[in-house]
Design a protein around this motif. Structure first.
Motif, PDB file in Angstrom:
ATOM      1  N   LYS A   1     -21.699 -13.730 -59.675  1.00 12.38           N
ATOM      2  CA  LYS A   1     -20.811 -14.761 -59.143  1.00 12.38           C
ATOM      3  C   LYS A   1     -19.711 -15.129 -60.138  1.00 12.38           C
ATOM      4  CE  LYS A   1     -20.796 -19.664 -57.848  1.00 12.38           C
ATOM      5  NZ  LYS A   1     -21.632 -20.889 -57.700  1.00 12.38           N
ATOM      6  N   ASN A   2     -20.083 -15.318 -61.411  1.00 13.27           N
ATOM      7  CA  ASN A   2     -19.134 -15.861 -62.390  1.00 13.27           C
ATOM      8  C   ASN A   2     -18.261 -14.810 -63.070  1.00 13.27           C
ATOM      9  OD1 ASN A   2     -19.712 -18.869 -62.578  1.00 13.27           O
ATOM     10  ND2 ASN A   2     -21.776 -18.059 -62.830  1.00 13.27           N
ATOM     11  N   PHE A   3     -18.751 -13.571 -63.174  1.00 10.72           N
ATOM     12  CA  PHE A   3     -17.988 -12.557 -63.917  1.00 10.72           C
ATOM     13  C   PHE A   3     -17.341 -11.492 -63.040  1.00 10.72           C
ATOM     14  CE2 PHE A   3     -20.332 -14.381 -67.449  1.00 10.72           C
ATOM     15  CZ  PHE A   3     -19.428 -14.301 -68.495  1.00 10.72           C
ATOM     16  N   THR A   4     -17.621 -11.481 -61.749  1.00 17.45           N
ATOM     17  CA  THR A   4     -16.961 -10.518 -60.868  1.00 17.45           C
ATOM     18  C   THR A   4     -15.437 -10.707 -60.844  1.00 17.45           C
ATOM     19  OG1 THR A   4     -18.900 -10.148 -59.473  1.00 17.45           O
ATOM     20  CG2 THR A   4     -16.745  -9.747 -58.477  1.00 17.45           C
ATOM     21  N   PRO A   5     -14.926 -11.951 -60.947  1.00 13.73           N
ATOM     22  CA  PRO A   5     -13.460 -12.117 -60.976  1.00 13.73           C
ATOM     23  C   PRO A   5     -12.766 -11.510 -62.197  1.00 13.73           C
ATOM     24  CG  PRO A   5     -14.542 -14.173 -60.359  1.00 13.73           C
ATOM     25  CD  PRO A   5     -15.619 -13.254 -60.829  1.00 13.73           C
ATOM     26  N   TRP A   6     -13.541 -11.080 -63.195  1.00 15.47           N
ATOM     27  CA  TRP A   6     -12.945 -10.469 -64.389  1.00 15.47           C
ATOM     28  C   TRP A   6     -12.269  -9.162 -63.984  1.00 15.47           C
ATOM     29  CZ3 TRP A   6     -16.220  -9.623 -69.488  1.00 15.47           C
ATOM     30  CH2 TRP A   6     -15.342  -9.478 -70.575  1.00 15.47           C
ATOM     31  N   THR A   7     -10.987  -9.085 -64.157  1.00 20.10           N
ATOM     32  CA  THR A   7     -10.207  -7.930 -63.683  1.00 20.10           C
ATOM     33  C   THR A   7     -10.585  -6.664 -64.440  1.00 20.10           C
ATOM     34  OG1 THR A   7      -8.367  -9.402 -63.172  1.00 20.10           O
ATOM     35  CG2 THR A   7      -7.879  -7.050 -63.309  1.00 20.10           C
ATOM     36  N   LYS A   8     -10.826  -5.606 -63.684  1.00 20.15           N
ATOM     37  CA  LYS A   8     -11.185  -4.326 -64.287  1.00 20.15           C
ATOM     38  C   LYS A   8     -10.019  -3.781 -65.098  1.00 20.15           C
ATOM     39  CE  LYS A   8     -13.051   0.228 -63.126  1.00 20.15           C
ATOM     40  NZ  LYS A   8     -13.523   1.108 -62.025  1.00 20.15           N
ATOM     41  N   ALA A   9     -10.272  -3.427 -66.347  1.00 20.96           N
ATOM     42  CA  ALA A   9      -9.218  -2.883 -67.215  1.00 20.96           C
ATOM     43  C   ALA A   9      -9.853  -2.208 -68.428  1.00 20.96           C
ATOM     44  CB  ALA A   9      -8.268  -3.991 -67.669  1.00 20.96           C
ATOM     45  N   VAL A  10      -9.063  -1.328 -69.063  1.00 23.34           N
ATOM     46  CA  VAL A  10      -9.493  -0.600 -70.260  1.00 23.34           C
ATOM     47  C   VAL A  10      -8.527  -0.932 -71.387  1.00 23.34           C
ATOM     48  CG1 VAL A  10      -9.869   1.680 -71.284  1.00 23.34           C
ATOM     49  CG2 VAL A  10     -10.478   1.269 -68.887  1.00 23.34           C
ATOM     50  N   PRO A  11      -9.028  -1.221 -72.626  1.00 28.30           N
ATOM     51  CA  PRO A  11      -8.111  -1.544 -73.728  1.00 28.30           C
ATOM     52  C   PRO A  11      -7.250  -0.350 -74.108  1.00 28.30           C
ATOM     53  CG  PRO A  11     -10.345  -1.253 -74.552  1.00 28.30           C
ATOM     54  CD  PRO A  11     -10.440  -1.235 -73.056  1.00 28.30           C
ATOM     55  N   PRO A  12      -6.066  -0.588 -74.662  1.00 27.42           N
ATOM     56  CA  PRO A  12      -5.177   0.518 -75.061  1.00 27.42           C
ATOM     57  C   PRO A  12      -5.823   1.387 -76.131  1.00 27.42           C
ATOM     58  CG  PRO A  12      -4.042  -1.604 -75.125  1.00 27.42           C
ATOM     59  CD  PRO A  12      -5.483  -1.906 -74.940  1.00 27.42           C
ATOM     60  N   SER A  13      -5.459   2.670 -76.129  1.00 24.35           N
ATOM     61  CA  SER A  13      -5.914   3.582 -77.186  1.00 24.35           C
ATOM     62  C   SER A  13      -4.921   3.515 -78.340  1.00 24.35           C
ATOM     63  CB  SER A  13      -5.998   5.014 -76.659  1.00 24.35           C
ATOM     64  OG  SER A  13      -6.965   5.109 -75.639  1.00 24.35           O
TER      65      SER A  13
END
Length: 690
Positions: free
Chosen positions: A235-247
């Motif tokens: 419920k609380n962490f699903t809104p965290w937008t999917k992303a990958v940090p820069p290389s």
């Protein structure tokens, strides 16, 4: 003018024997205890967040640890942005103000801390749903405001300024810069200039780029149910937008081509900071990982290790000497053997550190050393299992370091299997005396001549010079000529004149001073009172309680330490009287015998060096004439030590200039006393000296 005193706490150890035991023989080790580590139950969210849950219903508590396992980030000309991002995280969220956020966390009796790529919370299990909600809200919707940004930026810059002449801080950053290079995340500098390059937008961009769930792990341990955790986390962490940090890419660190001394001149150093270091490519999943840990434990892992026994117990060069070996899956780490030593034994300490590294690599350790090192690791490991944080870290390490599932279950078994040959092979591989970088940060005028004569296995060790920001520098020149006509008397007379003049000083019948410092988070108070009638009182208080007091009233005096009183002997009284004079320079002129030893750098200033006695030297600013520093050679614990008192921030009181900052240093102890009040011919009465 003022002499401060340090204190040590005494520890008492009691042992009771119930049977006759042959204490000349070490007990045989028993079998390694079976380690029953509960494996976490895991699940993942679609955005990439990996969740590990360990149920433990012994106590009604829960801990939550969020870790972003990202590679290190090179900040470059905006070094400090990561630090600022971390300090701004946790200041509430876009839906709840900072004050309301902190008030609720306190009301629930919980802890909630954030870093630039991490967060940690702990609370009673009944508050778990709300604490998890607060953590997620603050992590996913941080409250970055310009007002808070400016506050944190000012605090960071203030902290950097306090380190400008801090020998230990400068030594640490130069050691890393020389090991990794300044174009590497582990070697770059954060400076006032780079911090000023950072804007609030930079912080927001850093957060958006790197605070992402691709490499994120959430570990929940405690009195909770898996199904409840899964429901609430989803419920609380699903809104965290999917992303990958820069290389990112950066320079590859390289070891020194040959053993060398890298010297950093710090004229204000009262002791030398030494680090013998080399790069290591060690990862937790390596087969010889535990071998390397045991080898380091024997060399410099504590008070029973070789470095400590040699440099402290045998030679008396230092309060302690240690070594450490790092591991990092993202790239090289370092092995370091370190010591903070007296100036006069800097070269000898370098030789002994190199000898010990050479010895453990070339000669087998003893069976006793190996057994003691194993016992220490076993004890620490078993004790650490009692902390929920440890279980979280173990679970996280297995996931992030690519370790086998039974890595910690078989930990003790593998520790006990380490052999003498394993230790020697690891020492040869990871500890180097053939291409070691010996970084020495200290007072060149006192240590450099001997350092340039250091030899290893009969060969001279070359000395290269660097400045405080790890840039190559020229060899320091200490030949500062004293202008014609300058004498000890003229230096003393100038000092007396610039602080107020002889007439003003002679008119002082008494003065009282109150100063404060911090000691391990506690307030340390120094109260001092003096009169022209050989009366002196100094009281050092911790949290309002008197820890040490000294009193002189004419030809009698006493000292008290933690409630125990001792009358001063004739010799003690004589020495303390010398210190108790309101303005000792007036007495120096009368007594004579003071010699001008030349001119030296004290910090970033040039100073005349006056030898007062065989034990005391005082430095006076060449330009202003003000007293900068007093150095006393004293005996402590059977060792000759230097005690340094620096004077700064002069302000006028009743027409006389007094220093309002006093920095007391002795060995590893350093106290910054800030004067809160000075009264001249006021605030002193006869009762103060009873």
């Amino acid at each position: 003018m003022k002499k401060l005193f340090l204190f040590s706490m005494l520890s008492l150890f009691f042992a009771t024997s119930f049977a006759q035991v042959d204490r000349t023989k070490q007990p045989e080790p028993g079998p390694a205890p079976e380690i029953n580590l509960q494996e976490p139950v895991t699940f993942s969210l679609k955005n990439g967040l990996k969740v590990m849950v360990v149920e433990n219903h012994k106590l009604p508590r829960v801990s939550i640890q969020l870790t972003l396992d990202n590679p290190p980030v090179l900040e470059g000309e905006k070094a400090g942005v990561q630090s600022l991002a971390g300090s701004l995280m946790g200041n509430g969220s876009k839906s709840i103000s900072k004050d309301d956020f902190n008030e609720e966390v306190d009301f629930l009796g919980a802890r909630l801390n954030f870093g630039a790529t991490s967060a940690f919370a702990s609370s009673l299990s009944k508050y778990f749903p709300r604490i998890l909600e607060l953590m997620a809200d603050a992590a996913l919707n941080p409250n970055f405001t310009q007002e808070e940004f400016e506050k944190e930026k000012a605090k960071l810059i203030t902290g950097l300024k306090t380190q400008e002449n801090d020998v230990s801080a400068i030594a640490s950053r130069v050691q890393s810069a020389l090991a990794y290079g300044k174009n590497h995340p582990r070697g770059e500098f954060t400076t006032e200039q780079t911090v000023n390059n950072v804007s609030l937008l930079d912080v927001e961009n850093f957060y958006r780029d790197y605070f992402v769930p691709a490499n994120a792990y959430l570990v929940v341990i405690g009195d909770i149910e898996f199904d409840q955790v899964k429901e609430l986390v989803t419920k609380n962490f699903t809104p965290w937008t999917k992303a990958v940090p820069p290389s990112l890419s950066y320079s590859e660190p390289k070891d020194a081509q040959y053993t060398q001394i890298n010297f950093v001149d710090m004229p204000n150093a009262v002791q030398s900071e030494i680090s013998v270091q080399n790069l290591v490519d060690l990862k937790m999943k390596d087969e010889d990982y535990l071998d390397a840990l045991i080898a380091n434990r024997i060399l410099g892992g504590g008070a029973q290790a070789r470095l400590f026994l040699n440099l402290r117990e045998d030679k008396g060069y230092t309060y302690g000497s240690y070594s450490g070996i790092g591991n990092n899956k993202f790239g090289p780490s370092t092995f370091r053997a370190t010591a903070s030593v007296r100036n006069m034994v800097t070269d000898s300490s370098v030789v002994e550190l190199l000898k010990e590294i050479d010895k453990i690599s070339s000669e087998p350790v003893t069976a006793e050393e190996l057994a003691n090192a194993k016992a220490k690791y076993v004890g620490n490991f078993v004790m650490a299992l009692e902390r929920p944080q440890t279980i979280a870290n173990y679970a996280l390490n297995i996931e992030t370091e690519g370790l086998p599932k039974d890595f910690y279950k078989t930990y003790l078994e593998r520790i006990n299997a380490v052999s003498i040959d394993d230790v020697q092979n690891a020492s040869k591989k990871y500890f180097s005396s053939s291409n070691a970088r010996v970084v020495v940060t200290g007072k060149g005028s006192e240590v450099l001549e001997n350092l340039e004569n250091v030899k290893l296995n009969g060969k001279a060790v070359p000395v290269l010079y660097y400045d405080k920001i790890a840039e190559k520098a020229e060899k320091p020149n200490y030949d500062t000529a004293v202008p014609e006509g300058i004498t000890a008397t003229s230096v003393l007379e100038k000092y007396i004149e610039v602080i107020g003049g002889k007439a003003k000083l002679d008119a002082v019948e008494s003065y009282a001073m109150l100063a404060e410092a911090e000691m391990q988070g506690m307030k340390l108070e120094l109260e001092m009172k003096k009169t022209s009638k050989e009366q002196f009182m100094q009281d050092v208080r911790v949290m309002g309680n008197s820890m040490q007091k000294q009193v002189i009233d004419g030809d009698k005096g006493y000292m008290m330490a933690q409630g125990q009183r001792k009358d001063l002997s004739e010799e003690e009284l004589k020495k303390l009287k010398e210190e108790s004079a309101a303005f000792p320079e007036l007495n120096y002129l009368i007594a004579g015998g003071i010699t001008l030893e030349g001119a030296e750098a004290v910090g970033d200033k040039k100073a005349y060096k006056l030898k007062i006695t065989d034990e005391k030297t005082v430095f006076y600013d060449v330009e202003t004439g003000l007293k900068l520093q007093e150095v006393n050679n004293i005996e402590a614990g059977g060792q000759q030590m230097q005690q340094t008192l620096s004077y700064d921030d002069y302000k006028e009181v009743s027409g006389i200039k007094f220093p309002f900052k006093l920095v007391q240093t002795m060995g590893p102890q350093k106290f910054d006393f800030i004067v809160k009040e000075i009264k001249v011919n006021d605030g002193v009465n006869a009762a103060d000296f009873e």
